[in-house]
Design a protein around this motif. Structure first.
Motif, PDB file in Angstrom:
ATOM      1  N   GLY A 169       0.788  -1.222   0.000  1.00 30.03           N
ATOM      2  CA  GLY A 169       0.000   0.000   0.000  1.00 30.03           C
ATOM      3  C   GLY A 169       0.820   1.273   0.000  1.00 30.03           C
ATOM      4  N   LEU A 170       2.126   1.191   0.291  1.00 31.87           N
ATOM      5  CA  LEU A 170       2.955   2.390   0.321  1.00 31.87           C
ATOM      6  C   LEU A 170       3.100   2.958  -1.090  1.00 31.87           C
ATOM      7  N   GLU A 191       9.200   5.922 -21.963  1.00 37.30           N
ATOM      8  CA  GLU A 191      10.459   5.710 -21.251  1.00 37.30           C
ATOM      9  C   GLU A 191      10.963   7.024 -20.674  1.00 37.30           C
ATOM     10  N   GLY A 192      11.431   6.940 -19.422  1.00 35.38           N
ATOM     11  CA  GLY A 192      11.911   8.118 -18.726  1.00 35.38           C
ATOM     12  C   GLY A 192      10.839   8.864 -17.963  1.00 35.38           C
ATOM     13  N   GLN A 193       9.590   8.456 -18.095  1.00 42.73           N
ATOM     14  CA  GLN A 193       8.477   9.155 -17.439  1.00 42.73           C
ATOM     15  C   GLN A 193       8.510   8.935 -15.929  1.00 42.73           C
ATOM     16  N   ASP A 194       8.312   9.998 -15.183  1.00 44.60           N
ATOM     17  CA  ASP A 194       8.173   9.911 -13.733  1.00 44.60           C
ATOM     18  C   ASP A 194       6.722   9.580 -13.406  1.00 44.60           C
ATOM     19  N   ILE A 195       6.528   8.536 -12.615  1.00 44.19           N
ATOM     20  CA  ILE A 195       5.187   8.103 -12.256  1.00 44.19           C
ATOM     21  C   ILE A 195       5.144   7.820 -10.754  1.00 44.19           C
ATOM     22  N   PHE A 196       3.981   7.398 -10.292  1.00 43.49           N
ATOM     23  CA  PHE A 196       3.826   6.888  -8.933  1.00 43.49           C
ATOM     24  C   PHE A 196       3.342   5.447  -9.018  1.00 43.49           C
ATOM     25  N   ALA A 197       3.650   4.669  -8.010  1.00 45.48           N
ATOM     26  CA  ALA A 197       3.186   3.285  -7.932  1.00 45.48           C
ATOM     27  C   ALA A 197       2.946   2.943  -6.470  1.00 45.48           C
ATOM     28  N   ILE A 230      10.142  -6.358  -4.818  1.00 48.69           N
ATOM     29  CA  ILE A 230       9.039  -5.458  -4.506  1.00 48.69           C
ATOM     30  C   ILE A 230       8.073  -5.497  -5.687  1.00 48.69           C
ATOM     31  N   TYR A 231       6.821  -5.865  -5.421  1.00 46.93           N
ATOM     32  CA  TYR A 231       5.806  -5.970  -6.462  1.00 46.93           C
ATOM     33  C   TYR A 231       4.921  -4.720  -6.418  1.00 46.93           C
ATOM     34  N   LEU A 232       4.584  -4.204  -7.581  1.00 47.50           N
ATOM     35  CA  LEU A 232       3.912  -2.910  -7.669  1.00 47.50           C
ATOM     36  C   LEU A 232       2.574  -2.989  -8.393  1.00 47.50           C
ATOM     37  N   THR A 233       1.738  -2.009  -8.089  1.00 47.36           N
ATOM     38  CA  THR A 233       0.502  -1.782  -8.819  1.00 47.36           C
ATOM     39  C   THR A 233       0.377  -0.286  -9.078  1.00 47.36           C
ATOM     40  N   HIS A 234      -0.504   0.085 -10.002  1.00 43.22           N
ATOM     41  CA  HIS A 234      -0.592   1.489 -10.426  1.00 43.22           C
ATOM     42  C   HIS A 234      -2.040   1.969 -10.544  1.00 43.22           C
ATOM     43  N   THR A 255      -0.837  10.388  -4.453  1.00 41.33           N
ATOM     44  CA  THR A 255       0.592  10.474  -4.765  1.00 41.33           C
ATOM     45  C   THR A 255       1.483  10.294  -3.542  1.00 41.33           C
ATOM     46  N   ALA A 256       0.890  10.013  -2.398  1.00 41.88           N
ATOM     47  CA  ALA A 256       1.699   9.863  -1.180  1.00 41.88           C
ATOM     48  C   ALA A 256       0.910   9.051  -0.164  1.00 41.88           C
TER      49      ALA A 256
END
Length: 317
Positions: free
Chosen positions: A127-128, A173-179, A191-195, A286-287
């Protein structure tokens, strides 16, 4: 955590990084502090050592074994080194050696990655929300840099609620994102991620739209009973069948009705539109840290996506 170990390229042009790389004294202080620095890898030689351009004409070397976590053990392929040429690399200064009277700093990208990964594993819980940078994409998912070149992957099914054939429909490519962290495997250091959860619920995405509007969208599915048109990455509606419309087409659609309790948006395709790059992603989160995410509105008769972010079970004893 993230300010100390950002994705590669984020430190490169900072005043602190440039000052540290500009002189032997700056490199010495960085070595004493175990600071992570960045510069551009100018070449990879026949031994697969990376050569890095520092300030004042000084060139540092990252020996092959220090080029990435897992290289020495064979868990990481050498393409991880070759692909860094012409790109920023993170490193720590291990020694200020001389070669034929010329300063030749010995650097380690592996150690920078170890510092970043240890910090991530110490802090990450399901969840972080983390910042990340997209490094490359395959049909099955997008690979991202979580810090100093430490990579993880977002499976294509976790990128958005609306199904897409390839991550390039969302990212570049190179894009700043959040996950968001989906799971952590400390033993395997993964570390497994979702978006998709960060792009909002059905109600949040539907809020800007009203019946009677005409808006652009992207065709995501063509069925016998209708055409699915994506209005946002987490919101689609169903339009009546029209001949000649294909998946991937950009179209304008008239919104006939919006029915929240059934999560339904009825559309009418007005015209095909010229291709255009994807709209910038709109993040609703985003946080912080998520514990539970539910896509469907309260009282909805349809079942939508749902994610429960569970802490791992504590080790017995």
């Amino acid at each position: 955590m993230t300010s100390c170990f950002p994705p590669e390229g984020h430190l490169l042009n900072t005043a602190e990084n440039q000052a540290a790389c500009a002189s032997p004294e700056g490199l010495r202080r960085a070595m004493e502090r175990r600071a992570v620095l960045e510069s551009v890898a100018r070449l990879c030689d026949g031994a697969h050592d990376l050569w890095v351009e520092l300030g004042g004409g000084v060139r540092g070397v990252i020996p092959r074994a220090e080029g990435a976590l897992g290289i020495a053990e064979g868990r990481t392929r050498d393409i991880a080194l070759l692909s860094r040429v012409g790109r920023p690399v993170a490193f720590t200064v291990e020694a200020l050696e001389e070669e034929n009277g010329v300063l030749r700093p010995r650097l380690s990208r592996r150690r920078a990655q170890r510092l970043a990964l240890d910090a991530l594993l110490a802090r990450c819980r399901p969840g972080l929300v983390l910042p990340a940078a997209v490094t490359h994409m395959e049909p099955f998912g997008a690979f991202v840099d979580l810090g100093c070149g430490v990579t993880s992957m977002i499976g294509v099914e976790h990128i958005s609620v609306s199904r897409i054939p390839h991550p390039r429909e969302r990212f570049h490519e190179g894009q700043d994102i959040f996950a968001a962290v989906l799971d952590v495997d400390p033993a395997e250091e993964r570390i497994y991620l979702t978006h998709r959860e960060l792009l909002g619920t059905w109600a949040e995405n539907a809020a800007p739209f009203q019946a009677g509007m005409t808006v652009p969208g992207t065709v995501r599915g063509v069925k016998d009973y209708g055409i699915f048109v994506e209005l946002t990455p987490n919101l689609s509606g169903l339009a009546e069948v029209q001949p000649g419309v294909r998946e991937g087409d950009r179209v304008s659609v008239y919104i006939k009705s919006i029915v929240p309790h059934r999560m339904k948006i009825k559309l009418l395709i007005i015209a095909r539109l010229p291709p255009a790059p994807p709209e910038p992603l709109r993040y609703f989160i985003t946080a912080g840290r998520l514990t539970h995410w539910r896509y469907a509105p309260e009282g909805c008769t349809r079942v939508g996506g749902e994610t429960v972010f569970l802490d791992p079970e504590p080790n017995p004893g």
